[in-house]
Design an enzyme around this catalytic site. Structure first.
Site, PDB file in Angstrom:
ATOM      1  N   ASP A  36       0.851  -1.192   0.000  1.00  0.00           N
ATOM      2  CA  ASP A  36       0.000   0.000   0.000  1.00  0.00           C
ATOM      3  C   ASP A  36       0.889   1.246   0.000  1.00  0.00           C
ATOM      4  OD1 ASP A  36      -3.223   0.550   0.964  1.00  0.00           O
ATOM      5  OD2 ASP A  36      -1.797   2.223   1.096  1.00  0.00           O
ATOM      6  N   ILE A  37       0.504   2.238  -0.776  1.00  0.00           N
ATOM      7  CA  ILE A  37       1.310   3.454  -0.906  1.00  0.00           C
ATOM      8  C   ILE A  37       1.270   4.287   0.373  1.00  0.00           C
ATOM      9  CG2 ILE A  37      -0.469   5.057  -1.800  1.00  0.00           C
ATOM     10  CD1 ILE A  37       1.596   5.775  -4.024  1.00  0.00           C
ATOM     11  N   ASN A  94     -12.845  -3.247   2.294  1.00  0.00           N
ATOM     12  CA  ASN A  94     -13.864  -2.209   2.355  1.00  0.00           C
ATOM     13  C   ASN A  94     -14.764  -2.349   1.130  1.00  0.00           C
ATOM     14  OD1 ASN A  94     -12.706  -1.039   4.691  1.00  0.00           O
ATOM     15  ND2 ASN A  94     -11.157  -0.047   3.419  1.00  0.00           N
ATOM     16  N   GLU A 102     -12.441   3.221  -1.403  1.00  0.00           N
ATOM     17  CA  GLU A 102     -12.000   4.343  -2.235  1.00  0.00           C
ATOM     18  C   GLU A 102     -11.665   3.920  -3.660  1.00  0.00           C
ATOM     19  OE1 GLU A 102      -8.752   6.008  -0.057  1.00  0.00           O
ATOM     20  OE2 GLU A 102     -10.047   6.782   1.536  1.00  0.00           O
ATOM     21  N   VAL A 103     -11.053   2.768  -3.806  1.00  0.00           N
ATOM     22  CA  VAL A 103     -10.653   2.317  -5.144  1.00  0.00           C
ATOM     23  C   VAL A 103     -11.614   1.195  -5.588  1.00  0.00           C
ATOM     24  CG1 VAL A 103      -8.821   1.320  -6.555  1.00  0.00           C
ATOM     25  CG2 VAL A 103      -8.242   2.898  -4.688  1.00  0.00           C
ATOM     26  N   HIS A 107     -10.033  -5.328  -3.432  1.00  0.00           N
ATOM     27  CA  HIS A 107      -8.718  -5.580  -2.855  1.00  0.00           C
ATOM     28  C   HIS A 107      -8.881  -5.960  -1.394  1.00  0.00           C
ATOM     29  CE1 HIS A 107      -9.729  -1.309  -2.701  1.00  0.00           C
ATOM     30  NE2 HIS A 107      -9.110  -1.255  -1.540  1.00  0.00           N
ATOM     31  N   HIS A 109      -6.944  -5.782   2.186  1.00  0.00           N
ATOM     32  CA  HIS A 109      -5.838  -5.183   2.921  1.00  0.00           C
ATOM     33  C   HIS A 109      -5.300  -6.250   3.877  1.00  0.00           C
ATOM     34  CE1 HIS A 109      -6.845  -0.808   2.107  1.00  0.00           C
ATOM     35  NE2 HIS A 109      -8.018  -1.359   1.844  1.00  0.00           N
TER      36      HIS A 109
HETATM   37  P1  AMP Z   1      -9.851   1.374   0.053  1.00  0.00           P
HETATM   38  O1  AMP Z   1     -10.208   2.576   0.848  1.00  0.00           O
HETATM   39  O2  AMP Z   1     -10.172   0.088   0.759  1.00  0.00           O
HETATM   40  O3  AMP Z   1     -10.396   1.423  -1.354  1.00  0.00           O
HETATM   41  O4  AMP Z   1      -8.266   1.364  -0.039  1.00  0.00           O
HETATM   42  C1  AMP Z   1      -7.541   1.921  -1.072  1.00  0.00           C
HETATM   43  C2  AMP Z   1      -6.086   1.804  -0.699  1.00  0.00           C
HETATM   44  O5  AMP Z   1      -5.303   1.968  -1.882  1.00  0.00           O
HETATM   45  C3  AMP Z   1      -5.600   2.866   0.297  1.00  0.00           C
HETATM   46  O6  AMP Z   1      -5.074   2.206   1.459  1.00  0.00           O
HETATM   47  C4  AMP Z   1      -4.515   3.624  -0.469  1.00  0.00           C
HETATM   48  O7  AMP Z   1      -3.443   4.021   0.335  1.00  0.00           O
HETATM   49  C5  AMP Z   1      -4.106   2.612  -1.520  1.00  0.00           C
HETATM   50  N1  AMP Z   1      -3.539   3.140  -2.760  1.00  0.00           N
HETATM   51  C6  AMP Z   1      -4.039   4.143  -3.525  1.00  0.00           C
HETATM   52  N2  AMP Z   1      -3.259   4.337  -4.609  1.00  0.00           N
HETATM   53  C7  AMP Z   1      -2.260   3.429  -4.525  1.00  0.00           C
HETATM   54  C8  AMP Z   1      -1.129   3.120  -5.332  1.00  0.00           C
HETATM   55  N3  AMP Z   1      -0.859   3.786  -6.472  1.00  0.00           N
HETATM   56  N4  AMP Z   1      -0.313   2.120  -4.941  1.00  0.00           N
HETATM   57  C9  AMP Z   1      -0.551   1.457  -3.789  1.00  0.00           C
HETATM   58  N5  AMP Z   1      -1.595   1.681  -2.990  1.00  0.00           N
HETATM   59  C10 AMP Z   1      -2.434   2.670  -3.340  1.00  0.00           C
END
Ligand code: AMP
Length: 124
Positions: A36-37, A94, A102-103, A107, A109
């Site tokens: 994770d970034i 999530n 968010e994405v 995925h 975690h």
């Molecule tokens: P979620 O809120 O469960 O969708 O988590 C999205 C996660 O993606 C967050 O923990 C971010 O820090 C992570 N994230 C966003 N962009 C990147 C990226 N380019 N590389 C790695 N992790 C990312």
């Protein structure tokens, strides 16, 4: 809940296509995992199916048994490879608005390396 249509411009789709770099820790035919970034624990790894699934809701409706098995086998393997099985770890996915997703590409975690505290924070 009906999963929204998959957005192939989401950031994880771009990582899966190799358009954006990632710190890869694992890959097989069905799964990609990377750091994770913005890590929330000493070890914070994201484990993704390669298939285009918006969320856990979408995945559990549409994914083939082999894809589902591959995701969870990979998760366990990565946790062992990282040594997290020794001290324990947490897996979070999530989903949607209330889940705080968010994405919009499913995925998991994988978090570990310290005591992680309460599972869910109290509502404000
Ligand atoms: P979620 O809120 O469960 O969708 O988590 C999205 C996660 O993606 C967050 O923990 C971010 O820090 C992570 N994230 C966003 N962009 C990147 C990226 N380019 N590389 C790695 N992790 C990312």
């Amino acid at each position: 809940m009906t999963a929204p249509a998959y957005d192939s411009n989401n950031i994880f789709a771009k990582i899966l296509r190799g358009e954006i770099p990632c710190k890869k820790v694992y890959e097989d035919d069905h799964v990609l995992a990377f750091h994770d970034i913005s890590p929330q624990a000493p070890s914070h790894i994201l484990v993704l199916p390669k298939g285009e699934y918006v969320s856990m809701d979408d995945f559990t409706q549409k994914a083939a048994p082999g894809e589902i098995a591959a995701l969870f086998r990979a998760l366990g393997q990565i946790a062992r490879d990282e040594g997290l099985h020794e001290t324990g770890y947490r897996v979070i996915s999530n989903c949607g608005l209330n889940g705080g997703q968010e994405v919009p590409h499913l995925h998991l975690h994988l978090l570990g390396g310290r005591k992680l505290g309460r599972m869910v924070q109290q509502a404000a």
